[in-house]
Design an enzyme around this catalytic site. Structure first.
Site, short mmCIF file in Angstrom:
data_model
loop_
_atom_site.label_atom_id
_atom_site.label_comp_id
_atom_site.label_asym_id
_atom_site.label_seq_id
_atom_site.Cartn_x
_atom_site.Cartn_y
_atom_site.Cartn_z
NE ARG A 41 12.40 30.78 41.53
CZ ARG A 41 11.16 30.88 41.07
NH1 ARG A 41 10.60 29.86 40.47
NH2 ARG A 41 10.48 32.00 41.22
CE LYS A 62 35.32 28.87 46.15
NZ LYS A 62 36.60 29.43 46.62
CD GLU A 79 45.31 28.92 40.47
OE1 GLU A 79 45.41 28.28 41.52
OE2 GLU A 79 44.72 30.03 40.41
CE LYS A 94 38.30 23.53 42.96
NZ LYS A 94 38.35 24.72 42.13
CD GLU A 103 36.96 29.40 50.27
OE1 GLU A 103 36.94 29.06 49.08
OE2 GLU A 103 37.40 30.49 50.65
NE ARG A 134 36.06 25.28 46.84
CZ ARG A 134 35.13 25.08 45.93
NH1 ARG A 134 33.98 24.52 46.29
NH2 ARG A 134 35.31 25.41 44.67
CG ASN A 156 41.31 30.81 48.24
OD1 ASN A 156 41.13 30.72 47.04
ND2 ASN A 156 40.33 30.80 49.12
CG HIS A 175 44.48 32.48 45.30
ND1 HIS A 175 45.41 31.46 45.25
CD2 HIS A 175 43.68 32.29 44.21
CE1 HIS A 175 45.17 30.69 44.20
NE2 HIS A 175 44.14 31.17 43.55
CG HIS A 219 42.65 37.95 44.79
ND1 HIS A 219 41.99 37.10 45.64
CD2 HIS A 219 42.55 37.40 43.56
CE1 HIS A 219 41.51 36.08 44.94
NE2 HIS A 219 41.83 36.24 43.68
CG HIS A 230 44.09 34.20 38.79
ND1 HIS A 230 43.90 34.90 39.97
CD2 HIS A 230 43.89 32.89 39.10
CE1 HIS A 230 43.58 34.05 40.94
NE2 HIS A 230 43.58 32.83 40.44
P1 NAD Z 1 40.29 32.53 29.91
O1 NAD Z 1 39.06 31.76 30.04
O2 NAD Z 1 40.19 34.00 29.69
O3 NAD Z 1 41.19 31.90 28.76
C1 NAD Z 1 42.42 32.51 28.43
C2 NAD Z 1 42.52 32.79 26.94
O4 NAD Z 1 42.80 31.56 26.26
C3 NAD Z 1 41.26 33.34 26.30
O5 NAD Z 1 41.64 34.32 25.37
C4 NAD Z 1 40.66 32.14 25.55
O6 NAD Z 1 39.94 32.53 24.41
C5 NAD Z 1 41.88 31.36 25.19
N1 NAD Z 1 41.72 29.92 25.07
C6 NAD Z 1 41.05 29.12 25.92
N2 NAD Z 1 41.25 27.83 25.59
C7 NAD Z 1 42.04 27.82 24.51
C8 NAD Z 1 42.62 26.80 23.72
N3 NAD Z 1 42.48 25.50 24.04
N4 NAD Z 1 43.37 27.16 22.65
C9 NAD Z 1 43.58 28.46 22.36
N5 NAD Z 1 43.09 29.48 23.08
C10 NAD Z 1 42.33 29.16 24.15
O7 NAD Z 1 41.24 32.38 31.20
P2 NAD Z 1 41.48 31.21 32.26
O8 NAD Z 1 42.82 31.45 32.78
O9 NAD Z 1 41.12 29.88 31.73
O10 NAD Z 1 40.40 31.53 33.40
C11 NAD Z 1 40.50 32.69 34.18
C12 NAD Z 1 39.22 32.87 34.96
O11 NAD Z 1 39.03 31.75 35.79
C13 NAD Z 1 39.23 34.10 35.87
O12 NAD Z 1 38.05 34.83 35.67
C14 NAD Z 1 39.24 33.50 37.27
O13 NAD Z 1 38.55 34.30 38.21
C15 NAD Z 1 38.53 32.20 37.04
N6 NAD Z 1 38.81 31.17 38.05
C16 NAD Z 1 37.75 30.52 38.60
C17 NAD Z 1 37.96 29.53 39.53
C18 NAD Z 1 36.79 28.78 40.08
O14 NAD Z 1 36.98 27.97 41.02
N7 NAD Z 1 35.60 28.95 39.55
C19 NAD Z 1 39.27 29.18 39.91
C20 NAD Z 1 40.33 29.86 39.32
C21 NAD Z 1 40.10 30.85 38.39
N1 GLY Z 2 39.81 27.98 43.13
C1 GLY Z 2 39.55 27.91 44.52
C2 GLY Z 2 38.34 27.10 44.83
O1 GLY Z 2 37.72 26.52 43.96
O2 GLY Z 2 37.98 27.03 45.97
#
Ligand code: NAD
Ligand code: GLY
Length: 383
Positions: free
Chosen positions: A132, A154, A196, A243, A253, A257, A261, A264, A268, A282
């Site tokens: 939990r 998030k 971003e 942020k 949000e 917040r 987006n 976005h 999307h 993305h």
């Molecule tokens: P990811 O986590 O898939 O990383 C991209 C690639 O880079 C992967 O293959 C990973 O293994 C590699 N990698 C990571 N760090 C590395 C490093 N230092 N050196 C070498 N390789 C490395 O992608 P991302 O772009 O970091 O994240 C995308 C995700 O984030 C999506 O699922 C998206 O929905 C999510 N997201 C969440 C929020 C939120 O607020 N929670 C906001 C924006 C995006």
């Molecule tokens: N990435 C958008 C948010 O965190 O609200």
């Protein structure tokens, strides 16, 4: 209260996310990974943690972290998952939570997410639901995760019908960022994170956008006297401060917040059309989407066309795509794109809620875009 501090004797930028009893710090510094274990040990309720990472990141950064945690007296296990968006799935969540329980997880144990947004979102969600809710520390290693996903709580997994549809708000207890980890990240991924980063300038900080126009190349590619790492610290600190400020006022949000987006809703739709695959990352979709938000705002007379042109010129100068035409074989009609946009999470009472702009640094949320205006605009871009 949010804010940041960097004292000359201690070059660690510290950004506070102020959320009453759920407040936490974001620490940013080049070389900070050599102090990750000490910072983590000081923050743990008891010296027991499970590190969650992916195979690629593990190859670069797991062994030193494990050694550091052992030296700091923290008993830690590691769970290494496959890299890629497919890992943010129910199947991996089930396996991850089962493995944590098999390791004898207790309520005062902590998950440590070492990786990009995929690992951060998955491990964060596991922490939200295990027993939990247990603590989670984020160690983001992509630019996207360092400026956005590791901050704000998030967490989510993807579902077959769409991304991030099952999740929870669960704030981390600490975020530790070492921009030097970006040196091992490939350029395309750094660029995706850069989109971003630019977003924060476009939302409400024109001066930051202007600084990025002059320094964005160093943020993406390194270089300069300090290998670009000074520019990266400044960009990441500015993004995290912006942020943190928004999240402190609107954690779930309810309003403000949604500004995060920007672009976005367009993005999307493009990502859905390309199957959330390597065809369009993305951040690349966000770069196109932000240009579309500026263009549509200009079409509606809300922003000057020169502002849209300036944004496009900067994103193109670093090598980001800025129009749907850049997506090979997109094959999306205006009606199909409008249909995908109507499935956005922000649709309210059947109307698409847009983040529009009056100019660079002046974004606002509105449901006042008429469907006919959207379709006219999309016909120009996709027709
Ligand atoms: P990811 O986590 O898939 O990383 C991209 C690639 O880079 C992967 O293959 C990973 O293994 C590699 N990698 C990571 N760090 C590395 C490093 N230092 N050196 C070498 N390789 C490395 O992608 P991302 O772009 O970091 O994240 C995308 C995700 O984030 C999506 O699922 C998206 O929905 C999510 N997201 C969440 C929020 C939120 O607020 N929670 C906001 C924006 C995006
Ligand atoms: N990435 C958008 C948010 O965190 O609200």
């Amino acid at each position: 209260m949010t804010g940041s501090e960097t004292s000359p004797g201690n070059p660690v930028a510290r950004v506070r996310v102020s959320l009453a009893e759920r407040s936490y710090d974001i620490l940013i510094a080049n070389g900070l990974r050599r102090r990750f274990a000490a910072e983590i040990a000081a923050a743990l309720p008891r010296p027991r943690a499970i590190v969650v990472t992916d195979e690629t990141v593990a190859g670069h950064y797991l062994a030193p972290l494990e050694a550091g945690l052992a030296a700091a007296g923290v008993s830690a296990d590691s769970i290494v998952l496959p890299p890629g968006e497919e890992t943010k799935s129910f199947a991996h969540l089930e396996r991850l939570t089962a493995q944590c329980l098999d390791l004898g997880l207790e309520r005062r144990d902590t998950l440590i997410a070492l990786g990009g947004g995929v690992i951060g979102d998955l491990a964060g969600f596991a922490a939200a639901i295990l027993l939990r809710g247990i603590g989670c520390i984020q160690l983001p290693t992509t630019l996207l995760a360092q400026v956005d996903s590791s901050v704000g709580g998030k967490t989510a997994i993807d579902m077959p019908v769409g991304k991030n549809l099952v999740g929870a708000f669960h704030q981390p207890v600490l975020v530790l960022i070492d921009p030097e980890t970006l040196d091992t990240l490939d350029r395309r991924q750094r660029l995706a994170g850069y989109a971003e980063t630019v977003k924060y300038g476009l939302i409400r900080d024109r001066a930051f956008f202007e600084w990025l126009e002059a320094n964005g190349g160093r943020v993406v590619d390194g270089g300069g006297g300090d290998g670009g790492n000074g520019a990266r610290v400044r960009a990441i600190e500015t993004a995290c401060t912006a942020k943190a400020d928004i999240v402190a006022r609107d954690e779930r949000e309810a309003g403000e917040r949604a500004l995060l987006n920007l672009g976005h809703t367009f993005a999307h739709a493009l990502e859905t059309a390309t199957g959330y695959s390597d065809r369009l990352l993305h951040g690349e979709a966000v770069a196109i989407g932000m240009c579309m938000a500026f263009d549509l705002s200009a079409e509606l007379g809300w922003a000057a066309r020169q502002e849209a042109a300036r944004v496009r010129a900067h994103l193109e100068s670093v090598g980001l795509p800025t129009a749907p035409a850049a997506v090979a074989g997109l094959g999306l009609t205006p009606a199909a794109m409008a249909g995908l946009m109507r499935r956005d999470k922000k649709v309210a009472d059947g109307r698409i809620v847009f983040v529009m702009v009056r100019g660079i640094g002046e974004a606002f949320v509105t449901a006042a875009v008429e469907e006919s205006d959207l379709e006219t605009y999309l016909s120009k871009v996709l027709g």
